[in-house]
Design an enzyme around this catalytic site. Sequence first.
Site, PDB file in Angstrom:
ATOM      1  N   TYR A   1      -6.526  -1.993  -6.696  1.00  0.00           N
ATOM      2  CA  TYR A   1      -5.796  -3.111  -6.099  1.00  0.00           C
ATOM      3  C   TYR A   1      -5.081  -2.708  -4.813  1.00  0.00           C
ATOM      4  O   TYR A   1      -4.949  -1.549  -4.489  1.00  0.00           O
ATOM      5  CB  TYR A   1      -4.875  -3.819  -7.085  1.00  0.00           C
ATOM      6  CG  TYR A   1      -3.760  -3.088  -7.773  1.00  0.00           C
ATOM      7  CD1 TYR A   1      -3.297  -1.843  -7.386  1.00  0.00           C
ATOM      8  CD2 TYR A   1      -3.129  -3.699  -8.869  1.00  0.00           C
ATOM      9  CE1 TYR A   1      -2.250  -1.230  -8.040  1.00  0.00           C
ATOM     10  CE2 TYR A   1      -2.078  -3.091  -9.526  1.00  0.00           C
ATOM     11  CZ  TYR A   1      -1.646  -1.857  -9.110  1.00  0.00           C
ATOM     12  OH  TYR A   1      -0.604  -1.255  -9.766  1.00  0.00           O
ATOM     13  N   GLU A   2      -4.693  -3.730  -4.067  1.00  0.00           N
ATOM     14  CA  GLU A   2      -4.153  -3.572  -2.713  1.00  0.00           C
ATOM     15  C   GLU A   2      -5.152  -2.880  -1.784  1.00  0.00           C
ATOM     16  O   GLU A   2      -4.775  -2.180  -0.847  1.00  0.00           O
ATOM     17  CB  GLU A   2      -2.814  -2.819  -2.729  1.00  0.00           C
ATOM     18  CG  GLU A   2      -1.751  -3.447  -3.582  1.00  0.00           C
ATOM     19  CD  GLU A   2      -1.508  -4.915  -3.271  1.00  0.00           C
ATOM     20  OE1 GLU A   2      -1.746  -5.320  -2.124  1.00  0.00           O
ATOM     21  OE2 GLU A   2      -1.089  -5.655  -4.170  1.00  0.00           O
ATOM     22  N   GLY A   3      -6.423  -3.087  -2.041  1.00  0.00           N
ATOM     23  CA  GLY A   3      -7.483  -2.495  -1.228  1.00  0.00           C
ATOM     24  C   GLY A   3      -8.023  -1.247  -1.885  1.00  0.00           C
ATOM     25  O   GLY A   3      -7.301  -0.270  -2.089  1.00  0.00           O
TER      26      GLY A   3
ATOM     27  N   ARG B   1       0.825  -1.208   0.000  1.00  0.00           N
ATOM     28  CA  ARG B   1       0.000   0.000   0.000  1.00  0.00           C
ATOM     29  C   ARG B   1       0.859   1.258   0.000  1.00  0.00           C
ATOM     30  O   ARG B   1       0.539   2.231  -0.685  1.00  0.00           O
ATOM     31  CB  ARG B   1      -0.946  -0.032   1.198  1.00  0.00           C
ATOM     32  CG  ARG B   1      -2.067  -1.034   1.022  1.00  0.00           C
ATOM     33  CD  ARG B   1      -2.908  -1.242   2.279  1.00  0.00           C
ATOM     34  NE  ARG B   1      -3.997  -2.172   2.006  1.00  0.00           N
ATOM     35  CZ  ARG B   1      -4.885  -2.560   2.901  1.00  0.00           C
ATOM     36  NH1 ARG B   1      -4.816  -2.114   4.157  1.00  0.00           N
ATOM     37  NH2 ARG B   1      -5.846  -3.417   2.565  1.00  0.00           N
TER      38      ARG B   1
END
Length: 579
Positions: free
Chosen positions: A430-432, A295
């Site tokens: 992506y990655e949350g 992140r």
Amino acid sequence: MAADYQAPTADYAFLFGEAFGVDIVARATGEELTAEDGADIVAGAGEFAASVLAPLQTVGDREGARLVDGQVRLPDGFAQAYAAFVEAGWVSAEAPASAGGDGLPGAVRAGLGEIWNASNAAFALCWLLTAGQIHALDAAASDELRETYLTKLVSGQWTGTMNLTEPAAGTDLGAIRTTATPRGDGTYAIRGQKIFITWGDHDVAENIVHLVLARTPGAPEGAKGLSLFVAPKYLVDADGSLGARNAVTTVAVEHKLGIHGSPTCVLSYEDASGYLVGEVGGGLAGMFVMMNSARIAMGFQATGIADRALQQARAYAADRIQGRVLGRDGAAPIAEHPDVRRLLLSMRSQVFAMRALGVYVADLFDRAEQTEDADVLAMAEFFVPILKGWSTEDAVALTSDAIQVHGGMGFIEETGVAQHYRDARIMPIYEGTTAIQSNDLIGRKVIRNQGATAAALFADIERTVDALRAAGGDVAARTADRLERAVDAARRATAAMVAFGSSPRDAHAVSVPYLMLLGVLAGGWMHALAVVAVAAHEGADEGADEADAARLTAADFYGAHHLPRVHALAETVASGETA
């Protein structure tokens, strides 16, 4: 055609040595390295990226990753570029010293992260995921796993992936159904399917180490029942050599909007051999180390792609002659049109804010590790969702602005600028997703402690306001006034968010606007710190130095054009769920 890439070395020299009032590279390394050394490393990375990685960006976009007879083939030149990347020492340079790497400080790694992604984001994703896995294994792996896998990842000989998502389990990791059954010999049989696996298969390194979340027999439902496993593409024999192919099959490579050179794979585990990382049931905690690393890296990726788009838009606008330019005699490039100039200034001011915040957050984590100061660590973790969410959302807007500068030619793939927009669009997902980031922000980092960390941030910003007033100069005075008003609005929004603690739907309905508010505010703070640093230069306010004048202009523009978003977002936050 795309403009040649140039690394922003001067900006990083300024950020490392001046913007934060101290040589942050020297502080992080106990004076083993200095800001000048950090800038030299960034410059070296820029030269490598411009000559080796940037020429492959368009190649990767056009050729893409292909699945041929069960093996992913990457675009021409990628394997050679990866070999050169490893040979030049960039993998081991960024890996932590505790894992056997050179342990460059976070601020310098922020600069490198931007450069790799600006020059070739699809290629950079390989190292981004490997770096995250290195951190995860360094934190939780046994000595045997460290010796077998971590050393090869740090050397760059092998690459790593993160295997979370499944067809029926995206954001909800508790819904993961992949199983890991103990065999009685220390290994586990992993069975299930994982999707959206970045660099899940390729032909640039001899082995791929998958880090897999799976559920052991009898494990409780939900996230508490997940464990973490290493599952290599090729099994490793006792002497460290590669053995048989593990039972991991590449089912498909996704056809995506962008980052075509990055293979996004569907992987099937068919009783594949896996090795437990950490404790049974501790999978999410172990994987979160990798997720957190990724992140933060997304902030650097956003800055890189946005700056590459800015560089291309600026080069195009400087050469393109089109239409009569107000206030100019004869032919003039479109960069002289007031609105095009506004767009370019807007992009420049936002990219600097993102770049500076990335350096600041990376340095916070270094300081937290050195001092073991809980407050510094809390501030570092507070900024992770902000850096990831705000930077990636704004990068999409910035790459869109770059297309706008090109006019109709921006919509034509031939110019290459559309690739930046396509590549950037995945970043807020992506990655949350941004909502996942904002839910983390308000739930764990604002409401839980009644806004205490946010209040500490506002106090830090107000000290910068005082420094601006003491610095003197018109830009400093305007920046101080604007930033002070923005902090007041942010305080009101935070009070409203804390008050929503008993009304979760209200809080979550406006969590993304609240995250964006803090991101915009942080960007204004970064510019304010730059103004204070520039004010210490003799004759700076008179524009004696071109770089100083440009920094003052960017700060003034950001304060007038972007910082006012804080007030509108504060109104939105106060409204809660209105529908």
